[in-house]
Design a protein around this motif. Structure first.
Motif, PDB file in Angstrom:
ATOM      1  N   PHE A 259       0.673  -1.174   0.064  1.00  0.00           N
ATOM      2  CA  PHE A 259      -0.343   0.087   0.234  1.00  0.00           C
ATOM      3  C   PHE A 259       0.911   1.038   0.117  1.00  0.00           C
ATOM      4  O   PHE A 259       1.797   1.656   0.831  1.00  0.00           O
ATOM      5  CB  PHE A 259      -1.049  -0.216   0.959  1.00  0.00           C
ATOM      6  CG  PHE A 259      -1.821   1.455   1.429  1.00  0.00           C
ATOM      7  CD1 PHE A 259      -3.174   1.151   0.486  1.00  0.00           C
ATOM      8  CD2 PHE A 259      -1.470   2.041   2.336  1.00  0.00           C
ATOM      9  CE1 PHE A 259      -3.325   2.548   0.970  1.00  0.00           C
ATOM     10  CE2 PHE A 259      -2.116   3.678   1.865  1.00  0.00           C
ATOM     11  CZ  PHE A 259      -3.312   3.978   0.976  1.00  0.00           C
ATOM     12  N   TYR A 260       0.298   2.386  -0.948  1.00  0.00           N
ATOM     13  CA  TYR A 260       1.052   3.902  -0.878  1.00  0.00           C
ATOM     14  C   TYR A 260       0.368   4.407  -1.009  1.00  0.00           C
ATOM     15  O   TYR A 260      -0.590   4.560  -2.173  1.00  0.00           O
ATOM     16  CB  TYR A 260       2.133   3.831  -1.957  1.00  0.00           C
ATOM     17  CG  TYR A 260       2.984   4.928  -1.809  1.00  0.00           C
ATOM     18  CD1 TYR A 260       4.077   5.229  -1.082  1.00  0.00           C
ATOM     19  CD2 TYR A 260       2.224   5.769  -3.085  1.00  0.00           C
ATOM     20  CE1 TYR A 260       4.665   6.102  -1.455  1.00  0.00           C
ATOM     21  CE2 TYR A 260       3.998   7.142  -2.819  1.00  0.00           C
ATOM     22  CZ  TYR A 260       4.586   7.222  -2.442  1.00  0.00           C
ATOM     23  OH  TYR A 260       4.810   8.381  -2.078  1.00  0.00           O
ATOM     24  N   ARG A 261       0.458   5.519  -0.490  1.00  0.00           N
ATOM     25  CA  ARG A 261      -0.528   6.765  -0.924  1.00  0.00           C
ATOM     26  C   ARG A 261       0.090   7.834  -0.321  1.00  0.00           C
ATOM     27  O   ARG A 261       0.598   7.920   0.282  1.00  0.00           O
ATOM     28  CB  ARG A 261      -1.686   6.602  -0.009  1.00  0.00           C
ATOM     29  CG  ARG A 261      -3.156   7.733  -0.131  1.00  0.00           C
ATOM     30  CD  ARG A 261      -4.262   7.280   1.074  1.00  0.00           C
ATOM     31  NE  ARG A 261      -5.175   9.189   0.323  1.00  0.00           N
ATOM     32  CZ  ARG A 261      -6.328   9.030   1.168  1.00  0.00           C
ATOM     33  NH1 ARG A 261      -6.501   8.121   1.566  1.00  0.00           N
ATOM     34  NH2 ARG A 261      -6.829  10.485   1.124  1.00  0.00           N
ATOM     35  N   SER A 262      -0.068   9.223  -1.417  1.00  0.00           N
ATOM     36  CA  SER A 262       0.240   9.985  -0.634  1.00  0.00           C
ATOM     37  C   SER A 262      -0.983  11.082  -1.046  1.00  0.00           C
ATOM     38  O   SER A 262      -1.313  11.226  -2.393  1.00  0.00           O
ATOM     39  CB  SER A 262       1.847  10.569  -1.884  1.00  0.00           C
ATOM     40  OG  SER A 262       1.261  10.738  -3.170  1.00  0.00           O
ATOM     41  N   PHE A 263      -0.599  12.519  -0.326  1.00  0.00           N
ATOM     42  CA  PHE A 263      -1.554  13.515  -0.615  1.00  0.00           C
ATOM     43  C   PHE A 263      -0.875  14.706   0.092  1.00  0.00           C
ATOM     44  O   PHE A 263      -0.209  14.588   0.827  1.00  0.00           O
ATOM     45  CB  PHE A 263      -2.895  12.579  -0.235  1.00  0.00           C
ATOM     46  CG  PHE A 263      -3.145  12.812   1.398  1.00  0.00           C
ATOM     47  CD1 PHE A 263      -2.993  13.727   1.220  1.00  0.00           C
ATOM     48  CD2 PHE A 263      -2.132  11.455   1.755  1.00  0.00           C
ATOM     49  CE1 PHE A 263      -3.062  13.039   3.526  1.00  0.00           C
ATOM     50  CE2 PHE A 263      -2.427  10.900   3.396  1.00  0.00           C
ATOM     51  CZ  PHE A 263      -3.094  11.931   4.428  1.00  0.00           C
TER      52      PHE A 263
ATOM     53  N   THR B 133       2.694   3.874   3.873  1.00  0.00           N
ATOM     54  CA  THR B 133       2.662   2.822   3.715  1.00  0.00           C
ATOM     55  C   THR B 133       1.612   1.649   4.463  1.00  0.00           C
ATOM     56  O   THR B 133       1.157   2.321   5.685  1.00  0.00           O
ATOM     57  CB  THR B 133       3.983   2.258   3.175  1.00  0.00           C
ATOM     58  OG1 THR B 133       4.355   2.464   4.853  1.00  0.00           O
ATOM     59  CG2 THR B 133       4.764   3.608   2.239  1.00  0.00           C
TER      60      THR B 133
ATOM     61  N   GLN C 182      -7.433   3.719   7.533  1.00  0.00           N
ATOM     62  CA  GLN C 182      -5.936   3.305   7.209  1.00  0.00           C
ATOM     63  C   GLN C 182      -5.166   2.838   7.566  1.00  0.00           C
ATOM     64  O   GLN C 182      -4.866   1.967   8.131  1.00  0.00           O
ATOM     65  CB  GLN C 182      -5.705   4.437   5.697  1.00  0.00           C
ATOM     66  CG  GLN C 182      -7.049   4.353   4.711  1.00  0.00           C
ATOM     67  CD  GLN C 182      -6.612   4.691   3.392  1.00  0.00           C
ATOM     68  OE1 GLN C 182      -5.697   5.325   4.238  1.00  0.00           O
ATOM     69  NE2 GLN C 182      -7.376   4.833   2.724  1.00  0.00           N
TER      70      GLN C 182
END
Length: 239
Positions: free
Chosen positions: A40-44, A118, A196
């Motif tokens: 899992f990878y999230r950028s914001f 992550t 999350q």
């Protein structure tokens, strides 16, 4: 209810941002974190409403200051019109310059704020001259909660507070981290991000950023931990 921003301010900001990125190496992309294949990878960044929230706060303060200046000039004009006119010639360009600088500063603050999530950690970054980065691993997280004031509620944004087990004595503070708390500011989907993080906190069994995250279904130990236990067992048998 924010005041309209002149096109000159937008043009000025684009030029300043390009100089910062090209000459001062201010990153215009999110920070990086180790992530396994398929992980899992999230950028914001904060919501655009957060930028409107920052501008609203500034224009309220600016309106109060402008009103005080106008009243002061009016009082001076009663006694000496020429002096009031001279002061106005100086004050008006100064006020406009402050508005332009504030516009640039608010946008720079917003554009340099990044968050990355992550499977194993959360990283926040912000800054221009001094770039701050703060990373926490989910195994150290103790609590995650939402915080929102009346004005934030009006703009539809919230602040996520992530508390860790503790911090080292004398640890330096950053604009979004203080002691054992990390702030995720100006987000609309705070409840979703909280879920999350909490789901990954409950799944986390690793000891650091680079360890394998796979766990044994029967023991709850990672392969690295099992290997170490086996080595200890063999040494005991040899003795």
């Amino acid at each position: 209810m924010t005041a309209p921003v002149p096109r000159s301010a937008q043009w000025l900001y684009r030029g300043v941002w390009r100089i910062l990125v090209d000459c001062f190496r201010v990153p215009d992309h999110p920070p990086t974190l180790p992530v396994s294949d398929g992980g899992f990878y999230r950028s914001f960044q904060p919501s655009r409403r957060f930028l409107s929230y920052l501008k609203f706060n500034f224009w309220v303060i600016a309106a109060v200051i402008d009103l005080v200046i106008a009243v002061a000039l009016g009082a001076v004009a009663i006694e000496n019109e020429k002096l009031a006119l001279l002061l106005a010639v100086v004050a008006i360009p100064l006020v406009l310059a402050v508005h332009l600088v504030a516009y640039v500063a608010l946008h720079l603050r917003y554009d340099t704020m990044w968050y990355v999530i992550t499977d194993r950690s959360l990283r926040a970054r912000r800054g221009i001259w001094v770039i701050y980065e703060h990373t926490i691993t989910f195994e150290n997280v103790q609590n995650v909660y939402l915080r929102r004031g009346p004005l934030q509620h009006l703009f539809g944004i919230s602040e996520l507070v992530v508390e860790t087990a503790g911090s080292s004595q004398g640890e330096a503070e950053s604009p979004f981290a203080s002691g054992n708390k990390l702030l995720v500011q100006g987000i609309e989907d705070a409840a979703e991000i909280r879920e999350q993080i909490m789901s990954r906190v409950s799944q986390s069994r690793s000891a650091g950023l680079g360890d394998d995250q796979t766990t044994s279904p029967s023991s709850g130990f990672s392969p690295r931990q099992l290997a170490m236990l086996c080595e200890i067992r063999d040494e005991i048998k040899a003795l």
